[in-house]
Design a protein around this motif. Structure first.
Motif, PDB file in Angstrom:
ATOM      1  N   SER A  79       0.856  -1.272  -0.043  1.00 37.52           N
ATOM      2  CA  SER A  79      -0.071  -0.160   0.057  1.00 37.52           C
ATOM      3  C   SER A  79       0.824   1.123  -0.044  1.00 37.52           C
ATOM      4  N   HIS A  80       1.923   0.942   0.846  1.00 42.34           N
ATOM      5  CA  HIS A  80       2.955   2.478   0.863  1.00 42.34           C
ATOM      6  C   HIS A  80       4.204   2.204   1.579  1.00 42.34           C
ATOM      7  N   PHE A  81       5.215   2.756   1.515  1.00 42.14           N
ATOM      8  CA  PHE A  81       6.533   2.592   1.829  1.00 42.14           C
ATOM      9  C   PHE A  81       6.473   2.850   3.372  1.00 42.14           C
ATOM     10  N   HIS A  82       5.652   2.884   4.305  1.00 45.79           N
ATOM     11  CA  HIS A  82       5.983   2.951   5.749  1.00 45.79           C
ATOM     12  C   HIS A  82       6.625   1.527   6.197  1.00 45.79           C
ATOM     13  N   ASN A  83       7.486   1.648   7.201  1.00 43.74           N
ATOM     14  CA  ASN A  83       8.161   0.618   7.593  1.00 43.74           C
ATOM     15  C   ASN A  83       7.201  -0.619   8.239  1.00 43.74           C
ATOM     16  N   ASP A  84       5.921  -0.036   8.919  1.00 45.11           N
ATOM     17  CA  ASP A  84       4.929  -1.027   9.212  1.00 45.11           C
ATOM     18  C   ASP A  84       4.256  -1.980   8.138  1.00 45.11           C
ATOM     19  N   HIS A  85       4.748  -1.458   6.881  1.00 42.96           N
ATOM     20  CA  HIS A  85       3.931  -2.212   5.807  1.00 42.96           C
ATOM     21  C   HIS A  85       4.934  -2.671   5.072  1.00 42.96           C
ATOM     22  N   ILE A  86       6.227  -2.404   5.006  1.00 43.20           N
ATOM     23  CA  ILE A  86       7.279  -2.853   4.216  1.00 43.20           C
ATOM     24  C   ILE A  86       8.349  -3.759   4.705  1.00 43.20           C
ATOM     25  N   ALA A 108      -5.980   1.002   4.019  1.00 43.81           N
ATOM     26  CA  ALA A 108      -4.453   1.024   4.108  1.00 43.81           C
ATOM     27  C   ALA A 108      -4.306   2.358   5.270  1.00 43.81           C
ATOM     28  N   ASP A 109      -3.304   3.189   5.245  1.00 44.07           N
ATOM     29  CA  ASP A 109      -3.200   3.979   6.277  1.00 44.07           C
ATOM     30  C   ASP A 109      -3.848   5.383   5.614  1.00 44.07           C
ATOM     31  N   THR A 110      -4.578   6.091   6.539  1.00 44.90           N
ATOM     32  CA  THR A 110      -5.399   7.282   5.768  1.00 44.90           C
ATOM     33  C   THR A 110      -6.075   7.970   7.008  1.00 44.90           C
ATOM     34  N   GLU A 124      -5.295  10.057   2.219  1.00 46.62           N
ATOM     35  CA  GLU A 124      -4.686  11.112   2.933  1.00 46.62           C
ATOM     36  C   GLU A 124      -3.757  10.868   4.064  1.00 46.62           C
ATOM     37  N   HIS A 125      -2.526  10.728   3.631  1.00 47.61           N
ATOM     38  CA  HIS A 125      -1.230  10.225   4.400  1.00 47.61           C
ATOM     39  C   HIS A 125      -0.127  10.984   4.208  1.00 47.61           C
ATOM     40  N   PRO A 126       0.951  11.035   5.171  1.00 46.38           N
ATOM     41  CA  PRO A 126       2.099  11.699   4.901  1.00 46.38           C
ATOM     42  C   PRO A 126       3.050  11.327   3.644  1.00 46.38           C
TER      43      PRO A 126
HETATM   44 ZN   LIG Z   1       1.773   4.638   7.057  1.00 48.10          ZN
END
Ligand SMILES: [Zn+2]
Ligand SMILES: [Zn+2]
Length: 243
Positions: free
Chosen positions: A58-65, A153-155, A132-134
Motif C-alpha cells: 500500500s505504501h512505503f512506511h516501515n510497518d507495511h514493508i 491502508a493508512d489514511t 490522506e497520509h504523509p
Molecule cells: Zn503509513
C-alpha cells in the motif's frame, strides 16, 4: 474469496505478532497485501513461500514493508532450492522511485500500480485511490466476480473514501486512534471515523485494524459500534472472512 489477517498492529508489532499483512486466496491463487514487521514469520503458518503468487504494497512506511527484504531473500532461497521457478511480482506505487526500484531483486519484480485505473492480479480486480497520509499511499478495493473487500491502508478520514468503500462486503479500516482524538496530522482514523465510514458507505461488515499500542482495544470496538450498526470486529492474527 478468503482473507486471513496475518498482522494487525500499527507502527511496530506487539510480542509474537506482526504489523500490517493480509493473505487473500481464491482458486489456489495467493495474494499478500503489505508485508509489515514480523509478517513473513507469521505468514508461513498460513501458506508456504513458493505458493505466494503476488504481493501488493500500500505504501512505503516501515510497518507495511519491513519484511519485504526478508521476503525477497526467502523467494531467492526457494528459487535456488528449485521450489520456485518464477519471479514474484510486487505491486506498489511508483511515486517514490528509489523505494519502488528496491522491489526488484533476484526473485521478485517491481510492478507499478496504475494510477486511476483498475488492474488484474490473478482472479482479482484491484482498484485504488490515493489516501490522506504523509507518504503516497493506496487504499485497495479487491473484487472477484461478486464480492468486494476494501482495505483503507493508512489514511485520515476523507469524504471520497465513502464512495470508494460503498457497498463493500468487507471493509478493513485502519483504526489508529480513539474517539475524540485527531488523526488528521499523522494521517490516521479514529474509531468514530471508522464507524462513520462504514455506516455512510453501507458496507456489509467491518474489521478494525492497524491497532494502537495504547488504551483498550475493546473501547475502539464500542466507539465504532456507536456509529455503525453492522457487524464489526477487531482484527487478530488468523481471523478469516470467506464469501
Ligand atoms: Zn503509513
Ligand atoms: Zn501504518
Amino acid at each position: 474469496m478468503k482473507i486471513t489477517t496475518i498482522g494487525f498492529w500499527g507502527a511496530y508489532p506487539g510480542q509474537d505478532s506482526a504489523t500490517s499483512c493480509y493473505l487473500i486466496e481464491q482458486d489456489n491463487f495467493r495474494l499478500v497485501i503489505d508485508l509489515g514487521s514480523g509478517a513473513l514469520s507469521k505468514l508461513q503458518k498460513y501458506t508456504d513461500i513458493p505458493s505466494i503468487n503476488a504481493v501488493v504494497i500500500s505504501h512505503f512506511h516501515n510497518d507495511h514493508i519491513a519484511d519485504v527484504g526478508a521476503f525477497q531473500y526467502a523467494c531467492f532461497v526457494q528459487q535456488q532450492l528449485g521450489n520456485l521457478s518464477r519471479s514474484v511480482p510486487i505491486y506498489a506505487g511508483k511515486d517514490e522511485a528509489e523505494n519502488f526500484a528496491s522491489l526488484n531483486h533476484e526473485a521478485t519484480e517491481a510492478v507499478p500500480i496504475p494510477k486511476n485505473q483498475a488492474f488484474t492480479v490473478g482472479p482479482f480486480k484491484i482498484e485504488t485511490t490515493m489516501t490522506e497520509h504523509p507518504r503516497p499511499c493506496y487504499a485497495l478495493k479487491i473484487s472477484n466476480q461478486d464480492r468486494t473487500i476494501v482495505y483503507t491502508a493508512d489514511t485520515a478520514y476523507f469524504d471520497e473514501l465513502v464512495d470508494f468503500s460503498r457497498e463493500a462486503n468487507l471493509l478493513i479500516a485502519e483504526c489508529s486512534f480513539y474517539k475524540g482524538m485527531d488523526g488528521s496530522g499523522p494521517g490516521h482514523m479514529t474509531s468514530e471515523e471508522c464507524g462513520t465510514l462504514a455506516s455512510s458507505a453501507n458496507v456489509g461488515s467491518m474489521w478494525l485494524t492497524h491497532l494502537p499500542h495504547f488504551g483498550d482495544h475493546q473501547q475502539l470496538l464500542q466507539e465504532a459500534k456507536e456509529v455503525y450498526t453492522g457487524l464489526v470486529k477487531l482484527t487478530s492474527e488468523g481471523q478469516t472472512w470467506e464469501s
